[in-house]
Design an enzyme around this catalytic site. Sequence first.
Site, short mmCIF file in Angstrom:
data_model
loop_
_atom_site.label_atom_id
_atom_site.label_comp_id
_atom_site.label_asym_id
_atom_site.label_seq_id
_atom_site.Cartn_x
_atom_site.Cartn_y
_atom_site.Cartn_z
N ASP A 208 0.83 -1.20 0.00
CA ASP A 208 0.00 0.00 0.00
C ASP A 208 0.88 1.26 0.00
OD1 ASP A 208 -2.77 1.12 0.40
OD2 ASP A 208 -1.81 1.93 2.20
N GLU A 260 1.82 -0.17 -5.21
CA GLU A 260 1.05 0.91 -5.83
C GLU A 260 2.03 1.91 -6.45
OE1 GLU A 260 -3.07 2.03 -4.09
OE2 GLU A 260 -1.64 2.10 -2.44
#
Length: 555
Positions: A208, A260
């Site tokens: 993340d 990400e």
Amino acid sequence: MTTDRVNGIARAWWKEAVAYQIYPRSFMDGNGDGIGDLAGITARLDHLSDLGVDVIWLSPHYDSPDRDNGYDIRDYRAVSEKFGSMEEFDALLAGLHARGMKLLVDLVVNHTSDQHAWFAESRASRDAQKRDWYIWADPAPGGGPPNDWPSFFSTPAWSWDEATGQYYLHLFAPEQPDLNWENPAVRGAVWDLMRFWLDKGVDGFRMDVIPFISKTPGFPPIPEGGTPQKHYAEGPHLHDYLREMRTEVLSQYDVMTVGEGNGLDQAQMRRMVDARRGELDMIFQFDVVEFDRGEGGWPRDWTLPEFKAIFARQAASMDAHGWTTVYLANHDTTRPVSRYGDDAPGWRVPSAKALMTLLLTQVGTPFLYQGDEIGMTNFPFTAIAQFDDIAVRNAWARAQKAGTADEAQFLARLNRTSRDHTRTPMQWDGGPGAGFTSGQPWLVINPNAEAVNVAADRADPKGIYDWTRAMIALRHAEPALVYGGYRDLAPNHPALFAYAREIGEGGLCVVLNMAREPQRFALPRAAEPVMASGADLEGREIRLDGWGACICRWS
């Protein structure tokens, strides 16, 4: 992992896999409390196995106060009580492995919850042992935050701690303080928690907001015309930290990592996944979920050539040493059939099939999102109170405080942009609770669940689920769909998306009609049909109904 090469590219199991994201609180409720849980997921594993996916990405399952639906972690080594127990996690993992599937878990280590024991100790005093595990700063000269950095949730990125007389940094909610990755003890603690889950048998991590873990010294202000994402991304030690992660942890396991790409351009992303550098395996590029947003995040009109150009750029962004992903949805987006397709009556099913064809024939490891295999649509929200998303609540509160709150205008925007559209519960059948729960669901269930659900779609031999299953099988069978080159055959056509995936002289041609009006496409060379939905091939001409899809093999 094999070491041979195809089309000059080193083979790897995670390049050949098809992944499926599960948002646990919305997938299946196993105990009737209205919240999805691990036991519920385990009970539905045959649905995933039948579909043919290889990897399940499980959004955060950890102990959390749920300020940001699990992305604020209180204990990295504990399962949220809402989702079950560690024994139920182990049963889920065993069930996946028994069916030949792998499990990817979220690694959320840019920040923790403010209720994490590390932060409790850090904020205890300026002399606390873990004070420098987080990022603290004195007020600016004259008072106030150290700078004007904004968070991603409509608040300043700095919050005042009265007890110790300093500000702490949080790029997200105030309840999500950022870790100080410059501290070797912090990195060592992250390596330990990664080993904990890998030793349990998980098969990798989705990382993340990983580009934000390295902060620029001095916290310089965002340049005029710049964006927070770009300013916060790729700090001076990001690549050092990722290489250290590889050396200390990942090199000891045969696992999959995907990060990400928030705020990164394609050159920056390519650095993160260049196999020669020893950082991450693949990355989520953001253009496909950001290109249709205009000023202030409002949806804007777009054209198919714009959309096609994104995939051409993504395909060109990687060389033989790097790898990427392809996706149309996740827990932070809206539903693809409502965004890129056509969710009007009569068009939902063919457009969902066309989009699934696109997803499963593009360059990179494909990631499906739960519910897209049956063409779930956006929820028709009618009131701000129906939303759960912290970003919505904060933005609405900010608008009210500023005196600019217009509920009708706000709803019009959110009905096209809110993350809650993909967070509404999975629609398993047309009965009460959509088969998701016997209780009161934590978030509203789409009123179309009576017709749009797994049971109804799987019963239809021409449904989206069966098409998706056939497409996944085709991707598994065709090396060109994994390792083949990419060539756009009609980049400027306003309705047709046509491209080739080729290895040498052979390969597949994919032609999609992205509109309601029938279209024709003349193939540049002779081909044989492989799969079709609402399309047929006569000689070298493909005739497509509205939202038709056709895959051919070059002869």
